[in-house]
Scaffold this motif. Sequence first.
Motif, PDB file in Angstrom:
ATOM      1  N   MET A   6       9.318   1.306  -2.540  1.00 42.73           N
ATOM      2  CA  MET A   6       8.695   0.739  -1.341  1.00 42.73           C
ATOM      3  C   MET A   6       7.798  -0.412  -1.730  1.00 42.73           C
ATOM      4  SD  MET A   6       8.621   1.024   1.868  1.00 42.73           S
ATOM      5  CE  MET A   6       7.728   0.049   3.018  1.00 42.73           C
ATOM      6  N   ALA A   7       7.703  -1.394  -0.864  1.00 40.23           N
ATOM      7  CA  ALA A   7       6.884  -2.578  -1.119  1.00 40.23           C
ATOM      8  C   ALA A   7       5.401  -2.211  -1.098  1.00 40.23           C
ATOM      9  CB  ALA A   7       7.189  -3.629  -0.077  1.00 40.23           C
ATOM     10  N   ASN A   8       4.659  -2.721  -2.067  1.00 37.87           N
ATOM     11  CA  ASN A   8       3.246  -2.367  -2.186  1.00 37.87           C
ATOM     12  C   ASN A   8       2.312  -3.457  -1.676  1.00 37.87           C
ATOM     13  OD1 ASN A   8       3.654   0.177  -3.377  1.00 37.87           O
ATOM     14  ND2 ASN A   8       4.055  -0.794  -5.348  1.00 37.87           N
ATOM     15  N   THR A   9       2.694  -4.700  -1.806  1.00 41.82           N
ATOM     16  CA  THR A   9       1.806  -5.775  -1.390  1.00 41.82           C
ATOM     17  C   THR A   9       2.302  -6.385  -0.079  1.00 41.82           C
ATOM     18  OG1 THR A   9       3.049  -7.460  -2.588  1.00 41.82           O
ATOM     19  CG2 THR A   9       1.321  -6.327  -3.811  1.00 41.82           C
ATOM     20  N   ALA A  10       1.413  -7.124   0.548  1.00 42.29           N
ATOM     21  CA  ALA A  10       1.765  -7.772   1.813  1.00 42.29           C
ATOM     22  C   ALA A  10       2.928  -8.741   1.602  1.00 42.29           C
ATOM     23  CB  ALA A  10       0.554  -8.503   2.373  1.00 42.29           C
ATOM     24  N   GLN A  11       2.916  -9.415   0.466  1.00 39.18           N
ATOM     25  CA  GLN A  11       3.972 -10.382   0.167  1.00 39.18           C
ATOM     26  C   GLN A  11       5.339  -9.700   0.065  1.00 39.18           C
ATOM     27  OE1 GLN A  11       3.306 -12.445  -3.515  1.00 39.18           O
ATOM     28  NE2 GLN A  11       5.188 -13.625  -3.353  1.00 39.18           N
TER      29      GLN A  11
END
Length: 86
Positions: free
Chosen positions: A1-6
């Motif tokens: 899963m994506a961790n940063t906003a980017q």
Amino acid sequence: MANTAQTRKRARQNDSQRAHNASLRSIFRTAVKKIVKAIQTGDKKVAAESYKENVAVIDRIADKKIVHKNKAARHKSRLNTAIKSL
């Protein structure tokens, strides 16, 4: 899963782009099928007109790199050969 906003944004963009590309691939396949169906009728004039109408669609999708240019050229060549052999 994506961790940063980017990376979350990139994941969202990838999903929408994948859906767009899928619809363009579908348009490509439909254009090829229209030509094949016209060839199967056995009428050379109808098949040639169908080829003429749909070859622009095939080229446009190849230009957008949805399918490789060589694949588009291969399809066009085979369909044109089939039309000429009618």
